[in-house]
Design an enzyme around this catalytic site. Structure first.
Site, PDB file in Angstrom:
ATOM      1  N   ASP A   1       0.862  -1.188   0.000  1.00  0.00           N
ATOM      2  CA  ASP A   1       0.000   0.000   0.000  1.00  0.00           C
ATOM      3  C   ASP A   1       0.903   1.245   0.000  1.00  0.00           C
ATOM      4  O   ASP A   1       2.007   1.187  -0.540  1.00  0.00           O
ATOM      5  CB  ASP A   1      -0.956  -0.065   1.200  1.00  0.00           C
ATOM      6  CG  ASP A   1      -2.242   0.718   0.964  1.00  0.00           C
ATOM      7  OD1 ASP A   1      -2.156   1.936   0.730  1.00  0.00           O
ATOM      8  OD2 ASP A   1      -3.339   0.126   0.997  1.00  0.00           O
TER       9      ASP A   1
ATOM     10  N   HIS B   1       2.047   1.968  -3.185  1.00  0.00           N
ATOM     11  CA  HIS B   1       1.133   2.950  -3.764  1.00  0.00           C
ATOM     12  C   HIS B   1       1.715   4.354  -3.709  1.00  0.00           C
ATOM     13  O   HIS B   1       0.986   5.342  -3.729  1.00  0.00           O
ATOM     14  CB  HIS B   1      -0.228   2.894  -3.053  1.00  0.00           C
ATOM     15  CG  HIS B   1      -0.965   1.601  -3.264  1.00  0.00           C
ATOM     16  ND1 HIS B   1      -2.208   1.339  -2.731  1.00  0.00           N
ATOM     17  CD2 HIS B   1      -0.623   0.481  -3.955  1.00  0.00           C
ATOM     18  CE1 HIS B   1      -2.594   0.119  -3.085  1.00  0.00           C
ATOM     19  NE2 HIS B   1      -1.647  -0.428  -3.817  1.00  0.00           N
TER      20      HIS B   1
END
Ligand code: NAG
Ligand code: NAG
Ligand code: NAG
Length: 392
Positions: free
Chosen positions: A214, A237
């Protein structure tokens, strides 16, 4: 640079250790065999160290390749003096699903001026949780480590891997400085953010390498004056601000500077994400001298329609975004939309500035473009792809 930092921190240990008392977990009955639960020994050593007024060392020795199995543990202050917490041995979480609450494995609570350092590997044993989450048998997965109420916190050179959820959380801790961290989890591990900082001001995060499933770094609500620099991020991310304004709440973030970093093989590069219906502001944010390689879904992203579950109704109101500057950014984009400024119709983005921004397509057969709605600001120098919503 990282190497120099590591050497320096060991010199510091060597010099100060002469004068400071040492609380070694082995003295308090820890086994360090990776199988026996050493939580009790750690807590006993902590109790003694925390009561010592002579700036003690809490030592998790790595001598002989020791690995310590710990259950959920809370190191709580305030303590009598400023502590150094040295982790040279490995720490390992129980290899089973041990909570269904929002929880953290290792918590440091109300311990101003603590320094946590060392190159021991801290293993969250996440894979069993990722599996459980993917089968919908678990709802929450714990974080590896959280600091709360630790003003003037220092965290140096720790290695964290395979967290069930987020790796390292800094909450309500002003003047925190994190550096030399190495954080890794597989690209497909769910919600395994590297570092989340929120409710904190005057923080720095630097010289760290993060590859997770993430956000490499997420800067959450009520963060003020946070500097992030010299980060290597990927996969993951990217580096994100938010999400902000969930469930209609007012969230504010101000004075965030992200610079001198490399972001590669990530979903997005640098992103600000807010929910429709929220309130508050995100302002005075700068991004400078960042390189990107193979970013898949937008290098520069402002997403004021953030909705990971894809079922959000349209709402009026949003977090007001202003004074965001992008300077000296270059690299490659996999998707054709390299710059995406999706701002709110009720709260348009103001004073977005770009200068010396240059992205190239990862594959020669696509043409890069910018997507803009409700965004105002200016561009100077070189900006590619062209971003017509910004006045040149
Ligand atoms: C962050 O950087 C800015 C600009 O260089 C500086 O003014 C500010 O003091 C820095 N903040 C921290 C917490 O280091
Ligand atoms: C980015 O790439 C350029 C050109 O390769 C290089 O000069 C610069 O040092 C890099 N910056 C960072 C922060 O990696
Ligand atoms: C929300 O607004 C967008 C753009 O105005 C529209 O395309 C979309 O259908 C709306 N969604 C809902 C759930 O009303």
């Amino acid at each position: 640079m990282e190497f120099v930092l590591i050497i320096l921190s060991y010199l510091t240990v060597a010099i100060i250790a002469g004068a400071s008392p040492i609380y070694n977990v082995m003295t308090y009955g820890a086994r360090g065999d990776g199988k026996t639960d050493d939580t009790k020994a750690f807590l006993n050593a902590w109790k003694a160290a925390c009561a010592d007024p002579r700036n003690p060392y809490f030592v998790v020795t790595g001598k002989g390749g020791k690995i310590y199995l710990l259950s959920k543990i809370i190191f709580e202050g305030p303590c009598r003096s400023s502590l150094k917490f040295l982790i040279s041995g490995g720490l390992v979480a129980p290899n089973r699903v041990w909570t269904n609450q929002i929880d953290t494995w290792i918590v440091f609570k109300n311990i101003p001026t603590i320094t946590v350092l060392g190159n021991g590997l801290i293993d969250g044993k996440g894979s069993i949780w990722w599996d459980c989450l993917s089968k919908n048998q678990c709802r929450n997965a714990p974080y590896i480590m959280e600091f709360m109420g630790c003003d003037y916190l220092r965290v140096k050179n720790l290695n964290l891997k395979d967290s069930p959820g987020k790796h390292l959380v800094v909450y309500k801790s002003d003047y925190a400085a994190l550096s030399g961290l190495k954080i890794t989890s597989p690209e497909d591990s769910p919600n395994t953010d590297g570092i989340l900082i929120s409710d904190s001001q005057h923080g720095t995060i630097s010289y760290s390498t993060i590859g997770v499933g993430d956000d490499c770094i997420a800067i959450g609500p009520r963060s003020y004056d946070i500097n992030v620099s010299h980060i290597t991020c990927g996969p993951g991310h990217g580096i994100s601000i938010g999400s902000l304004g969930k469930n209609g709440v007012e969230d504010n973030v101000e004075g965030i500077h992200i610079s001198n970093s490399h972001i590669f093989n990530t979903l997005t590069g640098i992103r600000i994400k807010t929910w429709q219906g929220g309130a508050g502001h995100a302002k005075s944010i700068s991004y400078e001298n960042i390189n990107f390689t193979s970013v898949k879904a937008g290098v520069i992203v402002i997403d004021q329609y953030y909705c990971p579950e894809l079922n959000c109704p349209n709402k009026t109101g949003n977090v007001a975004i202003s004074e965001v500057s992008y300077l000296g950014l270059q690299g490659s984009s996999v998707s054709d939309v390299a710059i995406k400024l999706a701002c709110s119709s009720s709260m348009p983005c103001r004073d977005i500035t770009m200068s010396e921004v240059s992205f190239t397509p990862q594959q020669a057969n696509i043409r890069l473009q910018s997507y803009c709605i409700n965004a105002q600001g200016s561009a100077s120098g070189h900006v590619t792809p062209q971003t017509p919503c910004l006045k040149h």
